[in-house]
Write a protein that holds these residues in place. Structure first.
Motif, mmCIF file in Angstrom:
data_model
loop_
_atom_site.group_PDB
_atom_site.id
_atom_site.type_symbol
_atom_site.label_atom_id
_atom_site.label_comp_id
_atom_site.label_asym_id
_atom_site.label_seq_id
_atom_site.Cartn_x
_atom_site.Cartn_y
_atom_site.Cartn_z
ATOM 1 N N SER A 274 -1.790 0.914 -5.347
ATOM 2 C CA SER A 274 -2.916 1.324 -4.508
ATOM 3 C C SER A 274 -2.381 2.320 -3.484
ATOM 4 O O SER A 274 -1.348 2.072 -2.857
ATOM 5 C CB SER A 274 -3.514 0.111 -3.798
ATOM 6 O OG SER A 274 -3.994 -0.822 -4.736
ATOM 7 N N LEU B 19 0.863 -1.175 0.000
ATOM 8 C CA LEU B 19 0.000 0.000 0.000
ATOM 9 C C LEU B 19 0.902 1.227 0.000
ATOM 10 O O LEU B 19 1.741 1.393 0.894
ATOM 11 C CB LEU B 19 -0.913 0.006 1.229
ATOM 12 C CG LEU B 19 -1.854 1.205 1.367
ATOM 13 C CD1 LEU B 19 -2.834 1.266 0.198
ATOM 14 C CD2 LEU B 19 -2.609 1.155 2.691
ATOM 15 N N CYS C 85 -3.081 5.663 -0.472
ATOM 16 C CA CYS C 85 -3.907 6.516 0.374
ATOM 17 C C CYS C 85 -3.008 7.625 0.895
ATOM 18 O O CYS C 85 -1.779 7.533 0.799
ATOM 19 C CB CYS C 85 -4.554 5.734 1.504
ATOM 20 S SG CYS C 85 -3.396 5.085 2.709
ATOM 21 N N GLU D 129 -8.676 6.148 7.649
ATOM 22 C CA GLU D 129 -8.772 5.450 6.363
ATOM 23 C C GLU D 129 -7.599 4.501 6.168
ATOM 24 O O GLU D 129 -7.766 3.387 5.646
ATOM 25 C CB GLU D 129 -8.813 6.484 5.231
ATOM 26 C CG GLU D 129 -8.756 5.893 3.827
ATOM 27 C CD GLU D 129 -9.934 4.978 3.504
ATOM 28 O OE1 GLU D 129 -9.788 4.135 2.592
ATOM 29 O OE2 GLU D 129 -10.989 5.094 4.165
ATOM 30 N N GLN E 44 -7.721 0.525 5.479
ATOM 31 C CA GLN E 44 -7.070 -0.069 4.306
ATOM 32 C C GLN E 44 -6.110 -1.195 4.703
ATOM 33 O O GLN E 44 -5.999 -2.202 3.998
ATOM 34 C CB GLN E 44 -6.305 1.012 3.530
ATOM 35 C CG GLN E 44 -7.179 1.996 2.786
ATOM 36 C CD GLN E 44 -7.935 1.333 1.659
ATOM 37 O OE1 GLN E 44 -7.434 0.439 0.989
ATOM 38 N NE2 GLN E 44 -9.167 1.762 1.442
ATOM 39 N N ARG F 272 -6.325 -5.086 3.349
ATOM 40 C CA ARG F 272 -5.213 -5.757 2.673
ATOM 41 C C ARG F 272 -4.621 -6.906 3.492
ATOM 42 O O ARG F 272 -3.907 -7.736 2.957
ATOM 43 C CB ARG F 272 -4.138 -4.732 2.302
ATOM 44 C CG ARG F 272 -4.515 -3.991 1.040
ATOM 45 C CD ARG F 272 -3.790 -2.680 0.854
ATOM 46 N NE ARG F 272 -4.199 -2.082 -0.409
ATOM 47 C CZ ARG F 272 -5.373 -1.475 -0.622
ATOM 48 N NH1 ARG F 272 -6.241 -1.378 0.360
ATOM 49 N NH2 ARG F 272 -5.668 -0.973 -1.794
#
Length: 453
Positions: free
Chosen positions: A353, A333, A355, A367, A371, A375
């Motif tokens: 991906s 991530l 954030c 958030e 996430q 994952r």
């Protein structure tokens, strides 16, 4: 039910160290006799050892000296934890007094228990199935409320009952298939084939759902490892502090501050996670930093998730891309840090991906936590009980065999192979709860228990 009779075992059932209460547990055919020997002469007019009633007694050494005094409890077979006669001596939590009591039990004929031997006897005597026995260990070692609830559900039989229900349906379906084999010269009609087809579809769906739940339970039981990686000075240590909600790592404006692996145990929505902050990945002439970078690259392969931190102020750099290309094929991530210092986010790699957060202000952290859970494969709406990897593997084998049976039915002409696939699926399911010969598993499973359980 026939109960396994062996020698009498003894162990200290409370944790090491000093405490208000310490418990010695005896189990086996001589448990009552040994317990009575420790208590010396019983006061006149009282019943020696009434079942499931607490009585105050003095505990004596074999040479007649008082070791301690406390409560005695007697649980006759088969209504005890192990299914055998069980005696508990509840004295003071002095390590020396407990050790003396343990030695007195041994001198009277008991044997020191192996790790997990009490629970192993409970399994062998039918008091618990194998999945429930493993849940005992999960409950003891739980590190979060979610783990406690999941392990307690398995101990109550939630997982075992689900497996048993599918196993029963599988055997009913196998009976239908074998009926066709037994009466192969007769035409059992289309309804027979339809019943088998619909039964196979239902089994596939139920096994898929149970496999999903068991996978979640196994992840919850074992926890996970999340590693923070990236180039120096992008805010990796600040992110670790934000996730840990304390100053676990030193944060300075100087690149290369973190030179070794920093580990922190955190809980994310009940999931225990080992969070590891690594040295910034770059070429360095500093021997200490170089060693830290080498350790960082080595441990990356052990993660379930890598948080690749990048600086939203400077945007995506060539060094970021080099690091990303070097990372192992593990879920990743991209985390843009320093969101509070920019108006718009820079463009990220097309296949990443991402954030955005501010580790300093906390912006976007909720958030990010969500996430991470996604994952890590965790879904609050799915997990209901604790499980082990071996359970997941057994359910997967059962599912594969049921799918194989479905393919064989479509091909037609091989009912004996279809029946064999269903037998193998039933065998795999039975391994979860230990309803078949599982001696090869027992030593591995119960050796990981604490002594006295």
């Amino acid at each position: 039910m026939s109960y396994v009779q062996g020698d009498t075992i003894v162990a200290i059932a409370t944790p090491p160290g000093e405490g208000g209460v310490g418990i010695i547990r005896l189990s086996g055919p001589e448990a009552l006799q040994i317990g009575q020997s420790l208590c010396g002469q019983i006061p006149s007019g009282s019943q020696p050892w009434p079942a499931r009633q607490a009585h105050f007694r003095r505990f004596y050494s074999p040479d007649g000296l008082v070791i301690d005094h406390g409560i005695t409890l007697y649980f006759p077979a088969p209504r005890s934890y192990t299914g055998e006669d069980v005696v508990e001596l509840q004295g003071h939590g002095s390590p020396l007094a407990l050790a003396a009591l343990l030695q007195a039990c041994v001198k009277h004929g008991a044997r020191a228990a192996r790790p997990g031997e009490f629970t192993e006897r409970a399994f062998l005597n039918g008091r618990l199935d194998l999945a429930q026995a493993e849940a005992v260990a999960d409950l003891i070692h739980a590190r979060s409320e979610a783990q406690v609830r999941a392990a307690a559900a398995s101990l109550e039989g939630v997982f075992s009952n689900a497996v048993a229900a599918i196993h029963a349906q599988l055997l009913q379906l196998l009976a239908l298939v074998e009926a066709g084999l037994d009466f192969s010269e007769e035409d059992l009609g289309a309804a027979h084939d339809i019943a088998i087809h619909e039964g196979l579809i239902a089994l596939q769906q139920q096994l898929q759902q149970l496999l999903l739940q068991a996978g979640q339970g196994a992840r919850l039981a074992r926890g996970g490892r999340v590693i923070i990686a990236g180039r120096p000075n992008v805010g990796k240590s600040s992110l670790m502090n934000a996730l840990a909600q304390r100053d676990a790592a030193i944060v300075t404006p100087v690149p290369g501050t973190t030179r070794d692996l920093l580990r922190e145990e955190i809980l994310l929505d009940g999931l225990p996670i080992e969070l590891i902050d690594t040295a910034g990945l770059r070429d360095s002439d500093d021997l200490v930093e170089t060693e830290g970078i080498a350790r960082a690259r080595q441990i990356l392969h052990s993660a379930q998730l890598i948080l690749m931190v990048a600086d939203a102020q400077t945007g995506w750099q060539q060094d970021d891309q080099i690091i990303l290309d070097e990372l192992p094929s593990i879920p990743k991530l991209l985390v843009w840090n320093k969101l509070d210092l920019v108006d718009t986010l820079p463009e990220a790699p097309a296949d990443a991906s991402a954030c955005a957060i501010s580790a300093l202000t906390g912006l976007g952290m909720a958030e990010l936590r969500a996430q991470i859970m996604v994952r890590m494969g965790m879904d609050h709406n799915v997990w209901a009980f604790s499980a082990r990897e071996r359970h997941v593997e057994a359910l997967a084998r059962a599912g594969d065999k049921v799918t194989e049976a479905g393919c064989l039915q479509k091909a037609a002409g091989h009912p004996e192979l279809l029946a064999q696939s269903l037998r193998e699926a039933a065998h795999a399911l039975a391994q979860v709860t230990g309803k078949i010969d599982v001696e090869d598993l027992l030593g591995e499973i119960f050796s990981r228990f604490c002594i006295g359980k």
